[in-house]
Design a protein around this motif. Sequence first.
Motif, PDB file in Angstrom:
ATOM      1  N   ALA A 140       0.845  -1.197   0.000  1.00 14.41           N
ATOM      2  CA  ALA A 140       0.000   0.000   0.000  1.00 14.41           C
ATOM      3  C   ALA A 140       0.876   1.241   0.000  1.00 14.41           C
ATOM      4  CB  ALA A 140      -0.928   0.007   1.211  1.00 14.41           C
ATOM      5  N   PHE A 193      -3.841   0.254  -2.690  1.00 16.64           N
ATOM      6  CA  PHE A 193      -3.269  -1.088  -2.617  1.00 16.64           C
ATOM      7  C   PHE A 193      -2.950  -1.564  -4.031  1.00 16.64           C
ATOM      8  CE2 PHE A 193      -5.212  -0.983   1.547  1.00 16.64           C
ATOM      9  CZ  PHE A 193      -4.359  -1.762   2.333  1.00 16.64           C
ATOM     10  N   GLU A 215      -5.047   2.133   5.468  1.00 18.99           N
ATOM     11  CA  GLU A 215      -4.335   0.869   5.281  1.00 18.99           C
ATOM     12  C   GLU A 215      -4.778  -0.108   6.378  1.00 18.99           C
ATOM     13  OE1 GLU A 215       0.238  -0.881   4.842  1.00 18.99           O
ATOM     14  OE2 GLU A 215      -0.130   1.275   4.986  1.00 18.99           O
ATOM     15  N   ALA A 256      -6.974  -4.494   2.648  1.00 20.43           N
ATOM     16  CA  ALA A 256      -6.004  -5.405   2.041  1.00 20.43           C
ATOM     17  C   ALA A 256      -6.684  -6.683   1.554  1.00 20.43           C
ATOM     18  CB  ALA A 256      -4.900  -5.734   3.041  1.00 20.43           C
ATOM     19  N   SER A 278      -8.603  -6.041  -1.654  1.00 19.53           N
ATOM     20  CA  SER A 278      -7.706  -5.911  -2.808  1.00 19.53           C
ATOM     21  C   SER A 278      -7.198  -7.267  -3.269  1.00 19.53           C
ATOM     22  CB  SER A 278      -6.527  -4.994  -2.448  1.00 19.53           C
ATOM     23  OG  SER A 278      -6.969  -3.713  -2.071  1.00 19.53           O
TER      24      SER A 278
END
Length: 391
Positions: free
Chosen positions: A150, A164, A183, A188, A191
């Motif tokens: 990221a 990301f 983040e 995450a 993504s």
Amino acid sequence: MANRRQVMTALDALLAAGVKIDNVQQWCRDNGVNARTYYRHRARIEAEGAWRQRSRRPHHSPSITPPELDAWICKLRADLGVDNGADHIRDELQRIASETTPAWAVPARSTINRVLARHDLLDRNPAKRPRSSWRRFAYAQPRDCYQIDATGLTLADGTPVVIFDVLDDCTRMLVACRAAPAETAAAAITSIRRAFTDHGPPAIVLSDNGLAFTSRLLHTNAGPSRFAKAVHHYGTRLIHSSPYHPQTCGKVERHHQTLKKWLRAQPHQPRTLRQLQHQLDTYRDHYNHRRHSALPGRATPHHAWTTAPQHGSPQALPIQTDATIHRTRVTETGTLHVGQTRIGIGRAYHGQTLTAIRDNNHITVYTTSGHPLGHVTITPGKSYTPLTPTH
């Protein structure tokens, strides 16, 4: 005797003033001037009124870069926005030339650099290592390994957001590029799932040790993180970056720089996450389908992905020519075997199956959760080497 330049200056002044030299041969001998030079200067002064240095530029230069091509090179240097060096400028010139009637010749990379230097548009870095000294590590086939990382950005109103990036290690295919407000592990996971859905799960996912990917400190005994569980659900193995080669996130980290250059070149800065995501989707299509320089033959990532003879999967660990990946069980004595090398890990890991990646004479060992335990350097003639812990 005065130097030649002073003599010629004095001669030109005498001739321009109309001073007559009675014995030209004797004057030339005394001053070290060839008589033919004297008469040539006198003839030009009589014809033009003064001696002027004439240009040595040739009357005809068939190989010189045409002015319109110079203008295109300078324009593309400023407009491309994505690492607009000679290679990328040449790619765009080839596309433009193919649409021009009649098509004009595309110059070589060295010619483009000379044009950029002539217009003072070339960034010089004498201390930079030459490309010939680089040693690349890349997985052998697509979907062997995805790198995820990221990077921070700000919207037009100053709101901080993150992007990301998920990059295929072999082909540099940008398999996912997602904007998120922060983040976090949830961002995450979104993504990486997008990458898995669009392009399939890989054998390995490589990330750094950020909290979005680990959600815990390195040396605690906590279980797998939320991100690790999401990755393991597909049968994919998660490993985290180590400061030792070749397990780094260098490709995706370098890609952040390329992405941000492109975003800065856009006419409008996004004001919302939706606008930013729209720009990222446009960039991803451009990056994957139109240009790249790190691949053999300057193939685009999409071309490298689609023409690969086979792709990796969670069912098989990657097979490398420049590195090998091993899953090996720790013995009762606290050692594991990588080829003919025995590595001392410690009895605390007895029975665990660890991952070891060997790059020439260097081996890095990972825990079952993907964290680097340590590394060893193989010494010829020694069959046993204790592990050096990663700090």
